[in-house]
Motif scaffolding. Sequence first.
Motif, PDB file in Angstrom:
ATOM      1  N   ARG A  91       0.838  -1.213   0.000  1.00  0.00           N
ATOM      2  CA  ARG A  91       0.000   0.000   0.000  1.00  0.00           C
ATOM      3  C   ARG A  91       0.867   1.255   0.000  1.00  0.00           C
ATOM      4  NH1 ARG A  91      -3.415  -3.008   3.474  1.00  0.00           N
ATOM      5  NH2 ARG A  91      -2.536  -2.012   5.312  1.00  0.00           N
ATOM      6  N   GLY A  92       1.926   1.265   0.803  1.00  0.00           N
ATOM      7  CA  GLY A  92       2.817   2.419   0.849  1.00  0.00           C
ATOM      8  C   GLY A  92       3.503   2.680  -0.473  1.00  0.00           C
ATOM      9  N   LEU A  93       3.996   1.608  -1.097  1.00  0.00           N
ATOM     10  CA  LEU A  93       4.651   1.749  -2.407  1.00  0.00           C
ATOM     11  C   LEU A  93       3.679   2.263  -3.457  1.00  0.00           C
ATOM     12  CD1 LEU A  93       6.804  -1.494  -2.414  1.00  0.00           C
ATOM     13  CD2 LEU A  93       7.657   0.858  -2.406  1.00  0.00           C
ATOM     14  N   LEU A  94       2.456   1.732  -3.453  1.00  0.00           N
ATOM     15  CA  LEU A  94       1.455   2.192  -4.420  1.00  0.00           C
ATOM     16  C   LEU A  94       1.098   3.654  -4.187  1.00  0.00           C
ATOM     17  CD1 LEU A  94      -0.857  -0.944  -4.588  1.00  0.00           C
ATOM     18  CD2 LEU A  94       0.701  -0.099  -6.372  1.00  0.00           C
ATOM     19  N   ALA A  95       0.967   4.052  -2.929  1.00  0.00           N
ATOM     20  CA  ALA A  95       0.641   5.454  -2.622  1.00  0.00           C
ATOM     21  C   ALA A  95       1.764   6.374  -3.084  1.00  0.00           C
ATOM     22  CB  ALA A  95       0.394   5.620  -1.127  1.00  0.00           C
ATOM     23  N   MET A  96       3.012   5.972  -2.852  1.00  0.00           N
ATOM     24  CA  MET A  96       4.140   6.816  -3.249  1.00  0.00           C
ATOM     25  C   MET A  96       4.290   6.873  -4.766  1.00  0.00           C
ATOM     26  SD  MET A  96       6.892   5.860  -0.290  1.00  0.00           S
ATOM     27  CE  MET A  96       8.197   6.921  -0.897  1.00  0.00           C
ATOM     28  N   SER A  97       3.902   5.811  -5.462  1.00  0.00           N
ATOM     29  CA  SER A  97       4.055   5.805  -6.922  1.00  0.00           C
ATOM     30  C   SER A  97       3.112   6.798  -7.593  1.00  0.00           C
ATOM     31  CB  SER A  97       3.834   4.400  -7.481  1.00  0.00           C
ATOM     32  OG  SER A  97       2.477   4.026  -7.376  1.00  0.00           O
TER      33      SER A  97
END
Length: 187
Positions: A162-168
């Motif tokens: 979720r964090g990686l997707l939000a940052m992308s």
Amino acid sequence: MTAFDIPDRAVLEARQKLVLDHFRDEVAQDWDATLSTFPHPHYEVIATMTVHDGDGAVRGYYHDTRTAFPDQHHELIALRHSADAVVAEFWLLGTHLGPFGKIPATGSRFRVRMSAYFIFDADENLVCERIYFDTLSMLKQLVGGVDKKNPKNWPLLAKLVRGLLAMSGERPDPRLVNTAEPDLGQG
């Protein structure tokens, strides 16, 4: 002075001392001393497409990165000089003990090869530290240290995704995207 003129030895030595002091003070987390190397602190982190401009923004950057990696430090590989910059190649190392943006702490260690351009103006003021590194190498190490077979770690892995997707989905700083090709006088 032209783009082909390398400053004299005294200027190069002064720049190199400033860069080495900057590195030392960052590792010691002496932010006042680190910021004193700039008349106006300015970082450009190309891997994340972010700009940290001014005392408050750079102190925020220091706070966030040292919350994520409290033991962050460098191993210098090489320093090179150009007409307007010192280029540092180094390993950045640390342990992921706090949130890194929207990525929760994994407890994993990382060692990532980086380069930073310490750019000087015509008056020999440091005006920018521009940092390049491969985010995938770092993320592989941060996530790779988590035992994915252990069901106790599955909630952490879900938060990581979720964090990686939000940052992308974050927009890059336009100062790093809206660039102009230089006139090299060859047209």
